[in-house]
Design a protein around this motif. Structure first.
Motif, PDB file in Angstrom:
ATOM      1  N   ASP A 118      24.745  -7.088  21.956  1.00  0.00           N
ATOM      2  CA  ASP A 118      25.138  -8.746  20.955  1.00  0.00           C
ATOM      3  C   ASP A 118      23.053  -9.678  21.227  1.00  0.00           C
ATOM      4  O   ASP A 118      23.328  -9.196  22.471  1.00  0.00           O
ATOM      5  N   ALA A 119      23.862 -10.452  20.215  1.00  0.00           N
ATOM      6  CA  ALA A 119      22.868 -11.399  19.690  1.00  0.00           C
ATOM      7  C   ALA A 119      22.503 -12.060  19.107  1.00  0.00           C
ATOM      8  O   ALA A 119      24.069 -12.335  18.051  1.00  0.00           O
ATOM      9  N   TRP A 120      22.106 -13.402  18.681  1.00  0.00           N
ATOM     10  CA  TRP A 120      21.911 -14.892  17.982  1.00  0.00           C
ATOM     11  C   TRP A 120      21.097 -14.952  17.725  1.00  0.00           C
ATOM     12  O   TRP A 120      19.823 -15.097  18.614  1.00  0.00           O
ATOM     13  N   ILE A 121      19.892 -15.373  16.732  1.00  0.00           N
ATOM     14  CA  ILE A 121      19.454 -16.298  15.840  1.00  0.00           C
ATOM     15  C   ILE A 121      19.574 -17.636  15.768  1.00  0.00           C
ATOM     16  O   ILE A 121      20.544 -18.092  15.098  1.00  0.00           O
ATOM     17  N   ASN A 149      21.210 -23.423  11.841  1.00  0.00           N
ATOM     18  CA  ASN A 149      21.297 -22.435  10.920  1.00  0.00           C
ATOM     19  C   ASN A 149      21.792 -20.432  12.395  1.00  0.00           C
ATOM     20  O   ASN A 149      20.792 -19.958  12.118  1.00  0.00           O
ATOM     21  N   ARG A 150      22.511 -20.973  13.363  1.00  0.00           N
ATOM     22  CA  ARG A 150      23.055 -19.848  13.787  1.00  0.00           C
ATOM     23  C   ARG A 150      23.555 -19.298  13.144  1.00  0.00           C
ATOM     24  O   ARG A 150      23.794 -18.954  12.821  1.00  0.00           O
ATOM     25  N   LYS A 151      22.684 -17.619  13.341  1.00  0.00           N
ATOM     26  CA  LYS A 151      23.297 -16.442  13.165  1.00  0.00           C
ATOM     27  C   LYS A 151      23.758 -15.582  14.199  1.00  0.00           C
ATOM     28  O   LYS A 151      22.583 -15.376  14.181  1.00  0.00           O
ATOM     29  N   GLN A 152      24.775 -14.699  14.062  1.00  0.00           N
ATOM     30  CA  GLN A 152      24.838 -13.322  15.318  1.00  0.00           C
ATOM     31  C   GLN A 152      24.302 -12.565  14.542  1.00  0.00           C
ATOM     32  O   GLN A 152      24.819 -11.725  13.190  1.00  0.00           O
ATOM     33  N   GLY A 153      24.747 -11.347  15.241  1.00  0.00           N
ATOM     34  CA  GLY A 153      24.228 -10.128  15.219  1.00  0.00           C
ATOM     35  C   GLY A 153      23.927  -9.163  16.528  1.00  0.00           C
ATOM     36  O   GLY A 153      24.799  -9.629  17.337  1.00  0.00           O
ATOM     37  N   THR A 154      22.901  -8.135  16.116  1.00  0.00           N
ATOM     38  CA  THR A 154      22.421  -7.547  17.173  1.00  0.00           C
ATOM     39  C   THR A 154      21.054  -7.064  17.468  1.00  0.00           C
ATOM     40  O   THR A 154      20.181  -7.615  16.251  1.00  0.00           O
ATOM     41  N   ALA A 155      20.591  -6.467  18.719  1.00  0.00           N
ATOM     42  CA  ALA A 155      19.616  -6.436  18.979  1.00  0.00           C
ATOM     43  C   ALA A 155      19.277  -5.424  19.374  1.00  0.00           C
ATOM     44  O   ALA A 155      19.974  -4.431  20.172  1.00  0.00           O
ATOM     45  N   THR A 156      18.087  -4.412  19.688  1.00  0.00           N
ATOM     46  CA  THR A 156      17.344  -4.217  20.059  1.00  0.00           C
ATOM     47  C   THR A 156      16.345  -3.908  20.631  1.00  0.00           C
ATOM     48  O   THR A 156      15.587  -4.524  19.935  1.00  0.00           O
ATOM     49  N   ILE A 157      16.032  -2.886  21.620  1.00  0.00           N
ATOM     50  CA  ILE A 157      14.637  -3.310  22.277  1.00  0.00           C
ATOM     51  C   ILE A 157      13.639  -1.468  22.015  1.00  0.00           C
ATOM     52  O   ILE A 157      14.017  -1.448  22.901  1.00  0.00           O
ATOM     53  N   PHE A 164      16.082  -8.126  15.835  1.00  0.00           N
ATOM     54  CA  PHE A 164      17.814  -8.014  15.276  1.00  0.00           C
ATOM     55  C   PHE A 164      17.936  -7.906  14.250  1.00  0.00           C
ATOM     56  O   PHE A 164      17.736  -7.416  12.936  1.00  0.00           O
ATOM     57  N   THR A 165      19.384  -7.814  14.102  1.00  0.00           N
ATOM     58  CA  THR A 165      19.842  -7.413  13.024  1.00  0.00           C
ATOM     59  C   THR A 165      20.935  -8.167  12.589  1.00  0.00           C
ATOM     60  O   THR A 165      21.475  -8.246  13.316  1.00  0.00           O
ATOM     61  N   GLU A 166      20.913  -8.877  11.556  1.00  0.00           N
ATOM     62  CA  GLU A 166      22.022 -10.091  11.646  1.00  0.00           C
ATOM     63  C   GLU A 166      23.695  -9.318  11.243  1.00  0.00           C
ATOM     64  O   GLU A 166      23.714  -8.270  10.116  1.00  0.00           O
ATOM     65  N   THR A 167      24.445 -10.126  11.489  1.00  0.00           N
ATOM     66  CA  THR A 167      25.978  -9.503  11.696  1.00  0.00           C
ATOM     67  C   THR A 167      26.445  -9.813   9.764  1.00  0.00           C
ATOM     68  O   THR A 167      26.268 -10.806   9.886  1.00  0.00           O
ATOM     69  N   VAL A 168      26.643  -8.572   9.537  1.00  0.00           N
ATOM     70  CA  VAL A 168      27.043  -8.935   8.144  1.00  0.00           C
ATOM     71  C   VAL A 168      28.428  -9.541   7.644  1.00  0.00           C
ATOM     72  O   VAL A 168      29.278  -9.282   8.204  1.00  0.00           O
TER      73      VAL A 168
END
Length: 168
Positions: A118-121, A149-157, A164-168
């Motif tokens: 889970d990630a947020w930008i 302009n907070r966006k939720q998504g997922t992230a990998t390392i 980061f990939t935004e949840t649509v």
């Protein structure tokens, strides 16, 4: 039915990661700089904005105006090898303001055994608070003010670089 999250138990502080985009909106791909190397205690202060009003009928209502989150990176030792250093130096030494201090923050919470996590930008403003410090290194502590302009998504390392990939 909710997706199951493998239990990893009590989260270590190192499982909550904060990255600043060191490119500061220059049009390049983000250059994510992980905050925390010389910091032993750091939290996002949510600063909830609420007010309580009592009317003449002795009724109480609460107005919830949201949050004004900030993060205080109280220790940042100037290091010419860090991707964030040139911009932190520029903001501090040239007293930059406004859009010259804007970038993005990426927050990741590693609360399961495998990613994506889970990630947020969010847009943010980075402002050095001082420079100098005691013997041992030039310290340029800075604050990060979350700017919407907070966006939720997922992230990998991969190789310590998040994607980061935004949840649509």
């Amino acid at each position: 039915m909710a997706a199951s999250t493998p239990d990893i138990g009590k989260l270590k502080r190192s499982y909550l990661l904060h990255f600043i985009d060191a490119s500061f909106g220059t049009g390049e791909s983000p250059k994510w700089y992980l905050i925390g190397k010389d910091i032993d205690d750091m939290s996002v202060e949510l600063s909830p904005d609420t007010s309580t009003v009592k009317n003449i009928l002795d009724e109480t209502s609460v107005n919830d105006n949201g949050y004004e989150p900030t993060l205080d990176a109280g220790t940042y030792y100037a290091n010419t090898g860090d991707s964030i250093y040139p911009k932190i130096k520029d903001i501090a030494m040239n007293r930059l303001t406004g859009d010259d201090c804007k970038t993005k923050i990426l927050e990741m919470l590693i609360d399961k055994k495998t990613g994506p996590y889970d990630a947020w930008i969010e847009d943010c403003i980075v402002k050095p608070q001082s420079y100098g410090g005691a013997q041992g290194g030039v310290n340029i502590p800075f604050n990060v003010t979350f700017d919407g302009n907070r966006k939720q998504g997922t992230a990998t390392i991969s190789d310590k670089v998040p994607t980061f990939t935004e949840t649509v």
